[in-house]
Enzyme design. Sequence first.
Site, short mmCIF file in Angstrom:
data_model
loop_
_atom_site.label_atom_id
_atom_site.label_comp_id
_atom_site.label_asym_id
_atom_site.label_seq_id
_atom_site.Cartn_x
_atom_site.Cartn_y
_atom_site.Cartn_z
CG ASP A 58 -1.86 -1.13 1.31
OD1 ASP A 58 -2.14 -1.71 0.24
OD2 ASP A 58 -2.34 -1.46 2.42
N1 URA Z 1 -1.39 -6.01 3.68
C1 URA Z 1 -1.85 -4.73 3.72
O1 URA Z 1 -2.93 -4.47 4.27
N2 URA Z 1 -1.11 -3.77 3.17
C2 URA Z 1 0.09 -3.99 2.55
O2 URA Z 1 0.74 -3.05 2.06
C3 URA Z 1 0.55 -5.33 2.52
C4 URA Z 1 -0.20 -6.33 3.09
#
Ligand code: URA
Length: 234
Positions: A103
């Site tokens: 993310d």
């Molecule tokens: N899970 C998430 O919620 N965000 C990420 O960036 C990676 C795994």
Amino acid sequence: MRLDKFLSEALGIPRSESRKRITKGQVTVGGTVCKKADAQIDEKTAQVACGGTPLTHAEFVYIMLNKPDGVVSASRDKRDTTVTDLVAAAFPRRQLFPAGRLDKTSTGFVLLTDDGALAHDLLAPGRHVPKEYLVTLDTPLTQEMQAGFAAGVTLADGQTLAPARVEPAGEDPCVVKVTLRQGVYHQIKRMFGVYGAGVNALHRLSIGGVALDTSLAPGQWRELTPEEVSALRG
Ligand code: URA
């Protein structure tokens, strides 16, 4: 393959720079100086050296990046800086892309490569490549979360996930290590969301047993060693 292309790919430099080095007489093929940028060589067998250093042709590039907060895991974006933008200047001829996403607010290990087959293999649901994350929660870890993760969390949309591991990372009960063998959108945030817990920070520590080099500050990167590439190939 043309000699200037070989040099560009082996050294990660633009073709114009390769031509300069070739015409200056810095490049040898089989021990003899070659000043012709368009000379055809067999990239698998030719003994090419630049400034006396032997070169090998790198078919693919594998980069370990410590993604900073605020950078998007994509090759291109109209508004935001991407993980590819952070390394592009060093690999002007390569079409690099992230093998797996984090993310925008997450940090840590992003693998950038132009090896589509390896990326596909790493992301294939059937291979169950483990990925480890350091996660800071807004509430302490509970036994219910640990047991639920181990059994396989059912998300709010009814999707049941594969078993995962969550354990304390140290003294602080809000800082935990999560190991996933699956890649579902926003997976960790959604898993903790089931228990009413929020994620304040999420940092990827490793992919397929290859750990992010702790000497890399956010935004820094290095190429994987041949041993690390073989570990990812599994
Ligand atoms: N899970 C998430 O919620 N965000 C990420 O960036 C990676 C795994």
